[in-house]
Design a protein around this motif. Structure first.
Motif, PDB file in Angstrom:
ATOM      1  N   LEU A  48     -30.950 -35.456  48.478  1.00  0.00           N
ATOM      2  CA  LEU A  48     -30.751 -34.482  49.904  1.00  0.00           C
ATOM      3  C   LEU A  48     -31.442 -34.541  50.581  1.00  0.00           C
ATOM      4  CD1 LEU A  48     -28.485 -35.051  51.847  1.00  0.00           C
ATOM      5  CD2 LEU A  48     -26.730 -33.346  50.563  1.00  0.00           C
ATOM      6  N   PRO A  49     -31.579 -32.663  50.016  1.00  0.00           N
ATOM      7  CA  PRO A  49     -32.499 -31.930  50.745  1.00  0.00           C
ATOM      8  C   PRO A  49     -34.219 -32.308  51.027  1.00  0.00           C
ATOM      9  CG  PRO A  49     -32.349 -30.497  48.367  1.00  0.00           C
ATOM     10  CD  PRO A  49     -31.827 -32.161  48.441  1.00  0.00           C
ATOM     11  N   GLU A  50     -34.235 -33.217  50.061  1.00  0.00           N
ATOM     12  CA  GLU A  50     -36.218 -34.011  50.600  1.00  0.00           C
ATOM     13  C   GLU A  50     -36.020 -35.090  51.859  1.00  0.00           C
ATOM     14  OE1 GLU A  50     -38.256 -35.301  47.207  1.00  0.00           O
ATOM     15  OE2 GLU A  50     -38.474 -33.309  46.291  1.00  0.00           O
ATOM     16  N   LEU A  51     -34.435 -35.605  51.590  1.00  0.00           N
ATOM     17  CA  LEU A  51     -34.307 -36.751  52.667  1.00  0.00           C
ATOM     18  C   LEU A  51     -34.252 -35.738  54.161  1.00  0.00           C
ATOM     19  CD1 LEU A  51     -33.762 -39.625  53.151  1.00  0.00           C
ATOM     20  CD2 LEU A  51     -31.325 -39.432  52.478  1.00  0.00           C
ATOM     21  N   LYS A  52     -33.183 -34.521  53.634  1.00  0.00           N
ATOM     22  CA  LYS A  52     -33.009 -33.959  55.131  1.00  0.00           C
ATOM     23  C   LYS A  52     -34.329 -33.340  55.905  1.00  0.00           C
ATOM     24  CE  LYS A  52     -29.603 -31.845  55.644  1.00  0.00           C
ATOM     25  NZ  LYS A  52     -28.041 -30.507  55.248  1.00  0.00           N
ATOM     26  N   GLN A  53     -35.060 -33.112  54.924  1.00  0.00           N
ATOM     27  CA  GLN A  53     -36.618 -32.188  54.981  1.00  0.00           C
ATOM     28  C   GLN A  53     -37.425 -33.314  56.098  1.00  0.00           C
ATOM     29  OE1 GLN A  53     -38.902 -31.111  52.138  1.00  0.00           O
ATOM     30  NE2 GLN A  53     -40.289 -29.536  53.717  1.00  0.00           N
ATOM     31  N   GLY A  98     -28.802 -43.783  49.821  1.00  0.00           N
ATOM     32  CA  GLY A  98     -29.130 -43.956  51.135  1.00  0.00           C
ATOM     33  C   GLY A  98     -28.936 -46.266  51.507  1.00  0.00           C
ATOM     34  N   GLU A  99     -28.389 -46.015  52.733  1.00  0.00           N
ATOM     35  CA  GLU A  99     -28.432 -47.542  53.433  1.00  0.00           C
ATOM     36  C   GLU A  99     -29.484 -47.151  54.360  1.00  0.00           C
ATOM     37  OE1 GLU A  99     -26.495 -51.057  55.245  1.00  0.00           O
ATOM     38  OE2 GLU A  99     -25.564 -49.658  54.199  1.00  0.00           O
ATOM     39  N   TRP A 100     -30.842 -47.850  54.333  1.00  0.00           N
ATOM     40  CA  TRP A 100     -31.851 -48.079  55.363  1.00  0.00           C
ATOM     41  C   TRP A 100     -31.495 -49.352  56.582  1.00  0.00           C
ATOM     42  CZ3 TRP A 100     -35.061 -43.909  54.436  1.00  0.00           C
ATOM     43  CH2 TRP A 100     -35.731 -43.157  53.177  1.00  0.00           C
ATOM     44  N   SER A 101     -32.359 -48.720  57.150  1.00  0.00           N
ATOM     45  CA  SER A 101     -32.829 -49.883  58.724  1.00  0.00           C
ATOM     46  C   SER A 101     -33.480 -50.689  58.222  1.00  0.00           C
ATOM     47  CB  SER A 101     -33.057 -48.979  59.635  1.00  0.00           C
ATOM     48  OG  SER A 101     -34.414 -47.991  59.691  1.00  0.00           O
ATOM     49  N   THR A 144     -33.063 -34.959  61.845  1.00  0.00           N
ATOM     50  CA  THR A 144     -32.037 -35.220  62.439  1.00  0.00           C
ATOM     51  C   THR A 144     -30.870 -36.542  61.675  1.00  0.00           C
ATOM     52  OG1 THR A 144     -32.813 -37.503  63.585  1.00  0.00           O
ATOM     53  CG2 THR A 144     -33.740 -35.774  64.742  1.00  0.00           C
ATOM     54  N   PHE A 145     -30.824 -36.902  60.905  1.00  0.00           N
ATOM     55  CA  PHE A 145     -29.886 -37.416  59.932  1.00  0.00           C
ATOM     56  C   PHE A 145     -28.955 -36.566  59.335  1.00  0.00           C
ATOM     57  CE2 PHE A 145     -28.778 -39.173  55.255  1.00  0.00           C
ATOM     58  CZ  PHE A 145     -28.318 -40.305  55.631  1.00  0.00           C
ATOM     59  N   ASN A 146     -27.599 -36.425  59.912  1.00  0.00           N
ATOM     60  CA  ASN A 146     -26.694 -36.313  58.700  1.00  0.00           C
ATOM     61  C   ASN A 146     -25.577 -37.072  57.501  1.00  0.00           C
ATOM     62  OD1 ASN A 146     -24.946 -34.040  58.719  1.00  0.00           O
ATOM     63  ND2 ASN A 146     -23.872 -34.411  60.905  1.00  0.00           N
ATOM     64  N   PRO A 147     -25.909 -36.602  56.841  1.00  0.00           N
ATOM     65  CA  PRO A 147     -25.143 -36.975  55.821  1.00  0.00           C
ATOM     66  C   PRO A 147     -23.661 -36.703  55.867  1.00  0.00           C
ATOM     67  CG  PRO A 147     -26.622 -35.125  54.879  1.00  0.00           C
ATOM     68  CD  PRO A 147     -26.646 -35.677  56.214  1.00  0.00           C
ATOM     69  N   GLU A 163     -35.118 -45.685  58.269  1.00  0.00           N
ATOM     70  CA  GLU A 163     -34.495 -44.788  58.765  1.00  0.00           C
ATOM     71  C   GLU A 163     -33.635 -45.105  58.140  1.00  0.00           C
ATOM     72  OE1 GLU A 163     -34.674 -43.894  63.229  1.00  0.00           O
ATOM     73  OE2 GLU A 163     -36.138 -42.891  63.288  1.00  0.00           O
ATOM     74  N   PRO A 164     -33.045 -43.395  57.676  1.00  0.00           N
ATOM     75  CA  PRO A 164     -31.318 -43.918  57.359  1.00  0.00           C
ATOM     76  C   PRO A 164     -31.010 -43.537  57.728  1.00  0.00           C
ATOM     77  CG  PRO A 164     -32.353 -41.509  56.976  1.00  0.00           C
ATOM     78  CD  PRO A 164     -33.955 -42.252  57.719  1.00  0.00           C
ATOM     79  N   MET A 165     -29.062 -44.959  57.427  1.00  0.00           N
ATOM     80  CA  MET A 165     -28.483 -45.026  58.181  1.00  0.00           C
ATOM     81  C   MET A 165     -27.312 -44.211  58.582  1.00  0.00           C
ATOM     82  SD  MET A 165     -29.381 -48.788  59.198  1.00  0.00           S
ATOM     83  CE  MET A 165     -27.676 -48.860  59.994  1.00  0.00           C
ATOM     84  N   ARG A 166     -27.251 -44.355  56.501  1.00  0.00           N
ATOM     85  CA  ARG A 166     -26.032 -44.076  56.184  1.00  0.00           C
ATOM     86  C   ARG A 166     -25.839 -43.749  54.413  1.00  0.00           C
ATOM     87  NH1 ARG A 166     -21.250 -47.145  54.194  1.00  0.00           N
ATOM     88  NH2 ARG A 166     -22.553 -49.110  54.017  1.00  0.00           N
ATOM     89  N   VAL A 167     -24.454 -43.040  54.485  1.00  0.00           N
ATOM     90  CA  VAL A 167     -25.053 -42.321  52.962  1.00  0.00           C
ATOM     91  C   VAL A 167     -23.597 -43.142  51.748  1.00  0.00           C
ATOM     92  CG1 VAL A 167     -24.409 -40.962  51.277  1.00  0.00           C
ATOM     93  CG2 VAL A 167     -25.875 -40.278  52.976  1.00  0.00           C
ATOM     94  N   ILE A 168     -23.957 -43.780  51.185  1.00  0.00           N
ATOM     95  CA  ILE A 168     -23.277 -44.811  50.126  1.00  0.00           C
ATOM     96  C   ILE A 168     -22.314 -44.109  48.856  1.00  0.00           C
ATOM     97  CG2 ILE A 168     -22.014 -46.904  49.146  1.00  0.00           C
ATOM     98  CD1 ILE A 168     -24.815 -47.846  50.202  1.00  0.00           C
ATOM     99  N   ASP A 169     -22.969 -43.146  48.659  1.00  0.00           N
ATOM    100  CA  ASP A 169     -22.436 -42.724  47.422  1.00  0.00           C
ATOM    101  C   ASP A 169     -23.552 -41.049  47.184  1.00  0.00           C
ATOM    102  OD1 ASP A 169     -20.774 -41.510  45.600  1.00  0.00           O
ATOM    103  OD2 ASP A 169     -21.235 -43.879  43.900  1.00  0.00           O
ATOM    104  N   ARG A 170     -23.025 -40.698  46.299  1.00  0.00           N
ATOM    105  CA  ARG A 170     -23.868 -39.072  45.322  1.00  0.00           C
ATOM    106  C   ARG A 170     -23.002 -38.765  44.320  1.00  0.00           C
ATOM    107  NH1 ARG A 170     -23.586 -35.074  50.309  1.00  0.00           N
ATOM    108  NH2 ARG A 170     -22.584 -35.675  52.121  1.00  0.00           N
ATOM    109  N   ARG A 171     -24.198 -37.796  44.031  1.00  0.00           N
ATOM    110  CA  ARG A 171     -24.392 -37.531  43.034  1.00  0.00           C
ATOM    111  C   ARG A 171     -24.931 -36.648  42.431  1.00  0.00           C
ATOM    112  NH1 ARG A 171     -28.285 -42.620  39.850  1.00  0.00           N
ATOM    113  NH2 ARG A 171     -29.610 -41.831  40.498  1.00  0.00           N
TER     114      ARG A 171
END
Length: 233
Positions: free
Chosen positions: A221-226, A206-209, A230-233, A184-192
């Motif tokens: 990002l849209p596909e990751l949130k879909q 994204g950094e993963w568990s 519950t993940f809030n970047p 599961e995604p833990m946190r966002v390190i960077d964007r582009r």
């Protein structure tokens, strides 16, 4: 058989097919003949030399019996060879109730939009966990953490006995109900800003568990949130 009878082996292919279809298969617990026709195959009565008064028939039936014997020999030898190769990788393991063992979970099954790196170096053994019950001859029930979502009974091939005070992994990983390790995604390190087809999209690193920091990957990002609502970047 093709090596021993290079000139006439093709004449006996129907015997090879018959022998295979009327031989008991341990997987289906019956013969292919009975599985198809719903009745046992006819019993083969061996031919005794000299029973037929016609010399040509006698020679033909004797040749048939010789071919059947050769088929039995080669089929049995092939089965023995496969069994010997399989037995080389088997080892007898038996544990007692109260023993501490490590549990091998299934490798992570890819479910996201891009491949993960470093999975070969990721942890596979977790525990140790205590055996609370022996189920049958080759299965054991473990005392798993309360947050585990997998069935606590495992085959002996997934277990490894703890030696001394050996410790591998205390933290129980995120798993599916079938026991495969999830991420599961833990946190966002960077964007582009990236491109998908003919449109611009937002990508996040994204950094993963259950993975190392260097295994972070770029995701849309849209596909990751879909996929992870519950993940809030």
């Amino acid at each position: 058989m093709t090596g021993e009878r290079p000139k006439d082996w093709s004449e006996w292919l129907h015997l090879a097919e018959w022998w295979y279809n009327t031989t008991f298969h341990s997987v289906i617990r019956t013969t292919p003949y009975q599985a198809l026709y719903g009745q046992p195959p006819p019993i083969h009565l061996p031919y005794i030399a000299g029973e037929s008064m016609v010399a040509a028939v006698d020679r033909s039936l004797q040749a048939r019996e010789a071919a059947i014997k050769m088929l039995r020999f080669h089929l049995q030898r092939a089965q023995d060879r496969m069994k010997n190769q399989a037995d080389k990788k088997r080892k007898e393991c038996e544990y007692l109730v109260g023993d501490w063992v490590f549990l091998k979970l299934q490798p992570y099954r890819q479910q996201t939009v891009s491949a993960r790196s470093g999975q070969k170096l990721a942890s596979r053994w977790f525990g140790p966990f205590r055996i609370v019950e022996k189920i049958g001859a080759v299965a054991y029930k473990l005392e798993l953490p309360e947050n585990s979502r997998v069935h606590p009974v495992f085959h002996v091939s997934q277990l490894k006995k703890r030696v001394g005070s050996e410790k591998i992994q205390d933290e129980w990983p995120i798993t599916d109900v079938d026991g495969s390790i999830s991420k599961e995604p833990m946190r966002v390190i960077d964007r582009r800003i990236g491109r998908k087809g003919n449109r611009a999209v937002t990508e996040v690193l994204g950094e993963w568990s259950n993975s190392f920091p260097e295994d972070a990957t770029w995701e849309i990002l849209p596909e990751l949130k879909q996929q992870f609502p519950t993940f809030n970047p």
